[in-house]
Scaffold this active site. Structure first.
Site, PDB file in Angstrom:
ATOM      1  N   HIS A  74      -6.991   1.786   2.163  1.00 31.25           N
ATOM      2  CA  HIS A  74      -6.388   2.527   3.287  1.00 31.25           C
ATOM      3  C   HIS A  74      -7.205   3.803   3.546  1.00 31.25           C
ATOM      4  CE1 HIS A  74      -2.676   3.270   5.766  1.00 31.25           C
ATOM      5  NE2 HIS A  74      -3.391   4.369   5.930  1.00 31.25           N
ATOM      6  N   CYS A  86       0.845  -1.207   0.000  1.00 30.28           N
ATOM      7  CA  CYS A  86       0.000   0.000   0.000  1.00 30.28           C
ATOM      8  C   CYS A  86       0.876   1.252   0.000  1.00 30.28           C
ATOM      9  CB  CYS A  86      -0.902  -0.007   1.235  1.00 30.28           C
ATOM     10  SG  CYS A  86      -1.766   1.559   1.471  1.00 30.28           S
ATOM     11  N   SER A  95      -9.589   2.992  -5.321  1.00 29.01           N
ATOM     12  CA  SER A  95      -8.928   1.697  -5.476  1.00 29.01           C
ATOM     13  C   SER A  95      -8.181   1.258  -4.224  1.00 29.01           C
ATOM     14  CB  SER A  95      -7.969   1.761  -6.663  1.00 29.01           C
ATOM     15  OG  SER A  95      -7.148   2.912  -6.520  1.00 29.01           O
ATOM     16  N   HIS A  99      -8.328   7.224   3.782  1.00 23.55           N
ATOM     17  CA  HIS A  99      -7.692   8.480   3.372  1.00 23.55           C
ATOM     18  C   HIS A  99      -8.698   9.381   2.666  1.00 23.55           C
ATOM     19  CE1 HIS A  99      -7.636   6.307  -0.456  1.00 23.55           C
ATOM     20  NE2 HIS A  99      -7.401   7.452  -1.072  1.00 23.55           N
ATOM     21  N   GLN A 116      -8.854  13.425   0.340  1.00 23.38           N
ATOM     22  CA  GLN A 116      -8.070  14.315  -0.506  1.00 23.38           C
ATOM     23  C   GLN A 116      -8.501  15.758  -0.276  1.00 23.38           C
ATOM     24  OE1 GLN A 116      -7.310  13.255  -4.639  1.00 23.38           O
ATOM     25  NE2 GLN A 116      -8.592  11.447  -4.369  1.00 23.38           N
ATOM     26  N   HIS A 172      -4.104   0.244   7.949  1.00 20.49           N
ATOM     27  CA  HIS A 172      -4.598  -0.019   6.600  1.00 20.49           C
ATOM     28  C   HIS A 172      -6.031  -0.568   6.611  1.00 20.49           C
ATOM     29  CE1 HIS A 172      -4.111  -1.043   2.331  1.00 20.49           C
ATOM     30  NE2 HIS A 172      -4.672  -2.209   2.594  1.00 20.49           N
ATOM     31  N   CYS A 182       0.482   3.281   3.505  1.00 21.36           N
ATOM     32  CA  CYS A 182       0.884   2.766   4.819  1.00 21.36           C
ATOM     33  C   CYS A 182       2.203   3.408   5.268  1.00 21.36           C
ATOM     34  CB  CYS A 182       1.029   1.243   4.765  1.00 21.36           C
ATOM     35  SG  CYS A 182      -0.536   0.366   4.930  1.00 21.36           S
ATOM     36  N   ASN A 219     -13.438   9.904  -0.898  1.00 22.95           N
ATOM     37  CA  ASN A 219     -14.076   8.995  -1.834  1.00 22.95           C
ATOM     38  C   ASN A 219     -13.872   7.611  -1.266  1.00 22.95           C
ATOM     39  OD1 ASN A 219     -15.460   9.528  -4.112  1.00 22.95           O
ATOM     40  ND2 ASN A 219     -13.728   9.259  -5.498  1.00 22.95           N
TER      41      ASN A 219
END
Ligand code: ZN
Length: 349
Positions: A164, A50, A161, A166, A168, A113, A53, A153
């Site tokens: 993990h 990943c 995709s 996260h 933006q 993760h 990570c 998202n």
């Protein structure tokens, strides 16, 4: 408002100035109840492959530090760049294009993760709120940045995709389309009424109660009257807040609490890790005064009837106007009744 629970009608979104079609007669059959649970994918708490990570290297050669809470970095594949290119604007009648500068960042919500926001504690979510605010402050201070769009998202069905946890941030030189519409609509309302559109709206919703999902001291979670996606929601502050960095300590805790209570309900709805796009809207940061602006969060989840049946925006919706079947009131009642304990936690008890 009971007269529009059974028959086709249009609803107006005062925040965007757009209409949608609601067709409740298409869902006359009763709620079918829970679908089969999705078997959760077992993820490693640290995935060596990943790129988010701690300690792992990213495309382009950068390496993540061994971060322990949250971490942010400039997107290695930024959609917008801070440096102005040497191209000239195009302005030939019907051909019109101008350069656009911006700064795009990726923000990791946790070193783990295998976590999602719905599986985090409120204090872990509070760290994300603090990170959003720190990033907002930094980006909004950049002289050429006029708007900071924070978003998440979540889920493969939303085109994300990497599991993990996260989000933006895209910040840019000009105010993007949707915040610009909300700016104009809220300003017009404020100029006419000398009060805030979303505070007046919240007052009316709190009196009506049928679209309220959850409330705490500082925030209200509701399905907006004009919701377009089946389980679309908004999180609204109870007091006047223009941008996220105006939130004080306890309010940040209560925003984290509202996010937790909502995302757990979402996961419990179809007993799946619920996909969505979440975004935080607030006043632009171009130095002008925006008295009518009220900060809020939008959640746009695509799922309709189960973990695998999603709503598509196609045909009439793509070409004419959006449409929904299940009413916002039905959606709110379903979400409100769901337990506040995550279904995977319940199983473990
Ligand atoms: Zn908005």
């Amino acid at each position: 408002m009971n007269s529009i629970q059974k028959n086709p009608h249009r609803r107006f979104n005062p925040l965007s100035g757009e209409w949608l079609v609601v067709s409740p007669q298409r869902t006359q059959r009763p709620w079918q109840g829970q679908e089969e649970s999705e078997v959760p994918e077992t993820l490693l708490s640290h995935d060596p492959n990943c790129y988010l990570c701690p300690g792992n290297s990213r495309a382009g050669g950068a390496r993540n530090p061994e971060y322990r809470e949250t971490y942010s970095f400039i997107n290695d594949f930024s959609a917008l760049l801070p440096e102005q290119g040497d191209e000239k604007p195009v302005d030939h009648g019907l051909f019109y294009a101008v350069p656009e500068r911006g700064i795009c960042k990726v923000i990791c919500f946790s070193p783990r993760h295998d976590l999602t926001v719905a599986r985090m504690s409120s204090s872990e979510i509070r760290r994300i709120v603090d990170l959003w605010i720190a990033e907002y402050r930094e980006l909004s201070m950049v002289d050429f940045i006029s708007y900071v769009q924070i978003f998440e998202n979540r889920g493969e069905v939303m085109g994300c995709s990497n599991p993990h946890p996260h989000g933006q941030i895209w910040s840019n030189e000009n105010i993007p389309e949707l915040p610009a519409k909300e700016t104009q609509r809220q300003k017009a309302y404020f100029d006419t009424n000398k009060s805030l559109l979303l505070l007046d709206y919240l007052d009316a919703e709190l009196k009506n109660k049928e679209r309220i999902i959850y409330t705490n001291k500082d925030f209200v979670v509701l399905v907006p009257f004009w919701a377009l996606w089946p389980y679309e929601t908004m999180i609204l502050p109870r007091r006047r807040v223009g941008t996220i960095d105006e939130l004080e300590g306890n309010e940040r805790d209560n925003l984290a609490d509202a996010i937790s209570k909502l995302t757990i309900r979402y996961d419990n709805l179809f007993r799946t890790s619920f996909p969505y796009s979440m975004g935080i809207h607030g006043a632009p940061c171009d130095g002008k005064a925006y008295q009518g602006w009220q900060m809020h969060l939008h959640y746009y989840p695509p799922l309709l009837r189960s973990a695998s049946i999603k709503k598509f925006m196609v045909g009439y919706e793509l070409l004419a106007t959006p449409q929904r079947d299940i009413t916002p009131e039905q959606a709110a009642a379903i979400l409100r009744e769901l337990p506040e304990k995550h279904y995977l936690e319940v199983k473990r008890d």
